[in-house]
Design a protein around this motif. Structure first.
Motif: not given
Length: 137
Positions: A22-37
């Protein structure tokens, strides 16, 4: 630096726990979204949106399962992670509200602008004192 440690390294403590994925999935989504932004807009307050989207559910799930952690190490690092993410989310809410209100400049520009405004405010406070001294002479 601390946020990177707290959100990328500390989750490795939970690698044997069911919370890890759960932590890994949330962190991956956060990282991808942040890098896109970051790529699309630069270092802007909109990046806080991805923290809110992914870390809020992670924090809730982590809070629910916190009592079921197996080892003392997991308790300690769990507390560190919950504290760090909670503080970050408070700041992220503030940043996202400012973004919604129109604060679209890159964060380094905002910092420079606020510094200039602060310095000019200090100069305005000093000038009346100088004028008072001039009048006395």
């Amino acid at each position: 630096m601390w946020m990177g440690l707290a959100t990328f390294v500390i989750p490795l403590v939970f690698i044997t726990n069911k919370l890890f994925w759960s932590i890994l999935i949330c962190q991956a989504g956060n990282t991808i979204g942040s890098f896109w932004t970051l790529h699309k807009y630069g270092l802007v307050k909109l990046m806080s949106l991805f923290h809110l989207i992914f870390w809020t559910p992670m924090l809730v799930k982590f809070g629910i399962f916190y009592e079921h952690l197996d080892a003392t190490t997991e308790y300690v690092f769990g507390w560190i992670m919950i504290s760090t993410v909670s503080i970050s989310l408070v700041l992220d809410v503030k940043d996202y509200i400012e973004w919604c209100k129109g604060e679209r400049d890159p964060i380094p520009d905002i910092i420079k602008r606020r510094k200039i405004e602060k310095e000019s405010k200090k100069e305005e406070e000093i000038e009346p004192e100088v004028k008072k001294v001039e009048v006395k002479e």
